[in-house]
Design an enzyme around this catalytic site. Sequence first.
Site, short mmCIF file in Angstrom:
data_model
loop_
_atom_site.label_atom_id
_atom_site.label_comp_id
_atom_site.label_asym_id
_atom_site.label_seq_id
_atom_site.Cartn_x
_atom_site.Cartn_y
_atom_site.Cartn_z
N ARG A 178 31.94 35.77 47.71
CA ARG A 178 32.06 37.23 47.68
C ARG A 178 31.22 37.90 48.77
NH1 ARG A 178 30.16 41.71 43.81
NH2 ARG A 178 31.89 43.20 43.73
N ILE A 215 34.49 47.45 46.95
CA ILE A 215 34.95 46.16 46.45
C ILE A 215 34.77 46.22 44.93
CG2 ILE A 215 32.68 45.10 46.84
CD1 ILE A 215 34.07 42.44 47.32
N SER A 216 35.81 45.90 44.19
CA SER A 216 35.79 46.11 42.74
C SER A 216 34.79 45.20 42.04
CB SER A 216 37.18 45.86 42.15
OG SER A 216 38.10 46.85 42.57
N GLN A 217 34.36 45.65 40.88
CA GLN A 217 33.52 44.84 39.99
C GLN A 217 34.22 43.51 39.71
OE1 GLN A 217 33.42 46.53 36.12
NE2 GLN A 217 31.78 45.21 35.35
#
Length: 211
Positions: A35, A61-63
């Site tokens: 990530r 950037i999403s959880q």
Amino acid sequence: MTRVALTSAVNLAKKLSDAGIRNQAVLKAISQTPREMFLDNALAHKAYENTALPIGQGQTISQPYIVARMTELLLSNMPKKVLEVGTGSGYQAAILAQLVPELCTIERIKGLQIQARQRLKRLDLHNVSFKYGDGWQGWSNRSPFDAIMVTAAAATVPEALLSQLVDGGVLVLPVGENTQQLMRITRHRERFSSENIETVKFVPLVNGELA
């Protein structure tokens, strides 16, 4: 991945499993994806926290939990051809590309699209087609799709996306203007059924293109 990153990604997948993610293929993809590659260096130390992070241009950037949950919902009909609306950093696309044979992904912000393409190439993910354009309109000349995921919040469900689903196809998206509902919509020939999954918070899905 470095040994430290691999350990961190594996630990993140364990946390997501404890949080209720059950699809083992999704958890495996999370555990194998670096990530930190999808973040600026200044935020790399936060890469394996279960939180959304800024990526520039007013986007995030999403959880990781939401990435995993939406992917899990999307895979419910075992799709072969998937459309992602909102490439963003490319992290969600990297997860999907490990799980489906063919992924098409659209991004309206040119700089983000270029970066995402480079990142997926570095990860040796070559089953992805990229488009710079307006996600509200979908990708009609590549449709129909077995499943569509929207990674930004639509005020209403885009009709163009519904029309690009196969019979039995699934659309997963957040809907609403402030706090939103994550929804899964399934096509049954010319009608649609919907499920409200949980409350979420996403950046808005915006019309048009941005250089």
